[in-house]
Design an enzyme around this catalytic site. Structure first.
Site, PDB file in Angstrom:
ATOM      1  N   HIS B  56       0.466  -1.319  -0.022  1.00  0.00           N
ATOM      2  CA  HIS B  56      -0.259   0.191   0.455  1.00  0.00           C
ATOM      3  C   HIS B  56       1.279   1.296  -0.044  1.00  0.00           C
ATOM      4  CE1 HIS B  56      -3.403  -2.435   0.859  1.00  0.00           C
ATOM      5  NE2 HIS B  56      -2.567  -3.114   2.254  1.00  0.00           N
ATOM      6  N   HIS B 218      -7.569  -4.507  -1.349  1.00  0.00           N
ATOM      7  CA  HIS B 218      -6.540  -5.806  -1.792  1.00  0.00           C
ATOM      8  C   HIS B 218      -7.446  -5.710  -2.262  1.00  0.00           C
ATOM      9  CE1 HIS B 218      -6.507  -4.765   2.991  1.00  0.00           C
ATOM     10  NE2 HIS B 218      -5.177  -5.255   2.513  1.00  0.00           N
TER      11      HIS B 218
END
Lengths: 213, 331
Positions: B56, B218
């Site tokens: 991320h 995700h």
């Protein structure tokens, strides 16, 4: 020493069997997890149990408490995801409840399993029917307690628990997931066994085999 | 899979190596996979830790530095870090005034941070936690693990970081973090899946002409899958559910138009133009804006919008000096 008491040696044998089971079933657990989770349960459990067997080999724990706490801490630090804290807490609490004894009689094992399960519930806040490992553990513990109350030794009681665990696991198929990443799928989670419930059933069946030996 | 990697298994370790070499203001504990400020905060100030699965970036390691985080724990790609990492970080950054754990609402992250907090408390360290849950794409949170923690995490880390530099105590920091979490919402959309290096193939199948509305960071499924549309329509799909979920009034607000990793900045600016137009039509005044890649999902093409209603307090903290690899101003 009562013949049927569960020794540290038996528990180590259990963990070795569980390690083999999750390693052999690694792809199956991952496949279950790909359907409703994030496809890492098999890899995470196999990595965690490999680390557990290494820790036990290095530490050679002498008591039940020391053994199970080592298992719990190793799982917590090597598994990650949600299974690490849940299985880790299960073993840690079992270890704390057992203390520095070298064997467990049938009621002692019940007390340890109950403490472990209470830890899992406290950590994961799951309820029955949420499609989690609790759906395996709860009926297994009930079956174990009923057998012990009826005068069973640990061996037959844990066999009853393993059977109840498998039924509990199978019952997660039609459930809608209400915890973890699977819960975002809602009704799309129906028709898949829960990966955590499946590995939990392996945990109990391997314990039954280890004790029966 | 076509990626800049040596070995799928060493992606995180190799990337941490690059972070250590690129940013002299940070130090990396390679064993525990924790990124720290090279110059620790002075004694008596609350320390802030965050962490989560990797993939991320710049979140969270890129936000370690003056005015934001004291440490970030890096897990494997998309897998929560473990309590021993968090405990080590908590012990290291504690300056005697307590430690706040900033946790995105994902089951693994929440459980691991919870264990770490218990272990730290047992060692006598005062630890508090805030769980960020801003993703409006998750509608029915009564029957799920709850709303996911996404873009608002970046804004929260900035604002709470400024307050900790001011020397506010842990109780005040917790209250502020809860205030930010209560006043912000996010929504994301994916044009493509991401590919986890260790898996080697896309996480989900998304046909060329489709997009996933309400995607998680995700690649979790969102609200719906629809045919691709012009940017102006896509902006509506992002902004409308956010405005429907919270009363932003006439603002002011801070807006973040965030790229998910695989979308060029020109498209993000184009999207921001559409978002700004919608907010203007809704009568919401925009005080500050961030456009760029701040909380990504590997190579996913897509973007998310985060809107936070602010008052003078929050705006002042937002404008306070910050110096991290990911965000830097006022210094």
């Amino acid at each position: 020493m009562a013949m049927d008491n569960v020794t540290v040696e038996t528990l180590v044998d259990w963990l070795a069997r569980f390690d083999s089971a999750v390693t052999e079933q690694r792809d199956y657990l991952t496949e279950l997890d790909s359907a409703i989770g994030d496809a890492d349960h098999g890899a995470n459990m196999a990595r965690g149990m490999t680390a557990v067997m290494e820790s036990i080999g290095a530490v050679h724990p002498g008591t039940v408490g020391e053994l199970l706490k080592t298992v719990g801490m190793t799982l917590v630090s090597s598994v990650g995801g949600a299974s690490g804290p849940l299985y880790g807490t299960f073993f840690l609490r079992m270890g704390i409840a057992s203390g520095s004894v070298t064997e467990l009689a049938a009621p002692d094992l019940e007390r340890a399993l109950r403490a472990g399960l209470e830890g899992v519930v406290q950590r994961g806040k799951a309820e029955l029917g949420d499609k989690t490992m609790y759906d395996t553990f709860f009926p297994a513990l009930e079956a174990y307690a009923a057998a012990v109350a009826a005068g069973s030794d640990a061996g037959p009681a844990i066999e009853a628990a393993a059977r109840a665990a498998e039924e509990g696991r199978d019952a997660t198929g039609p459930m809608i997931a209400r915890k973890g990443r699977a819960s975002y799928l809602g009704e799309r989670s129906i028709g898949h066994l829960d990966p955590g419930a499946t590995s939990a059933a392996m945990l109990l069946s391997t314990l039954a085999i280890a004790i029966a030996r | 899979m076509k990626k800049f990697i040596n070995d799928p298994a060493s992606v995180l370790a190799d990337a941490l190596n690059g972070i250590a070499k690129a940013h002299p203001d940070q130090t990396v504990d390679f064993k525990n996979r924790v990124i720290y400020r090279a110059a620790p905060k002075e004694a008596g100030k609350v320390a802030l830790i965050s962490g989560g699965g990797s993939g991320h970036e710049p979140l969270h390691g890129g936000f370690v530095g003056y005015g934001m985080l004291d440490a970030a724990c890096a897990g494997e790609v998309f897998t929560s870090p473990t309590p021993d990492q968090m405990l080590e970080a908590t012990n290291t950054v504690n300056r005697g005034a307590g430690v706040l754990h900033i946790v995105k609402n994902y089951t693994g992250d929440v459980l691991n941070f919870e264990m770490a907090a218990e272990l730290a408390a047992a060692e006598g360290i005062e630890v508090a936690s805030v769980v960020v849950n801003d993703d409006v794409a998750v509608e029915d949170s009564t029957w799920t693990a709850g709303r996911r923690g996404v873009g608002l995490t970046v804004l929260l880390e900035k604002i709470v970081g400024a307050a900790s530099e001011e020397g506010r105590d842990l109780a005040a920091i917790v209250a502020l973090a809860e205030k930010v979490n209560a006043n912000g919402r996010s929504m994301g959309i994916a044009l493509t899946s991401c590919t986890v290096p260790a898996v080697g193939k896309p996480t989900f199948d998304l046909p060329e002409d489709q997009m996933e509305v309400g995607v998680g960071i995700h690649g979790e499924p969102g609200r719906s899958r629809v045919a691709i549309e012009p940017a102006s329509k896509i902006a509506e799909r992002l902004v409308t559910p956010i405005l429907a979920d919270f009363q932003f009034g006439d603002g002011p607000v801070i807006v973040m138009l965030n790229g998910l990793g695989g979308t060029p900045l020109i498209e993000l600016y184009l999207m921001y133009a559409e978002v700004a137009k919608l907010l203007e039509q809704a009568g919401v005044s925009v005080a500050r804006v961030l456009v760029g890649n701040y909380i990504t999902s590997l190579d996913m093409q897509g973007c998310s919008v985060t809107i936070l209603k602010v008052d003078d307090e929050l705006l002042g903290l937002w404008d306070a000096p910050v110096s991290t690899p990911g965000i830097r101003w006022g210094i």
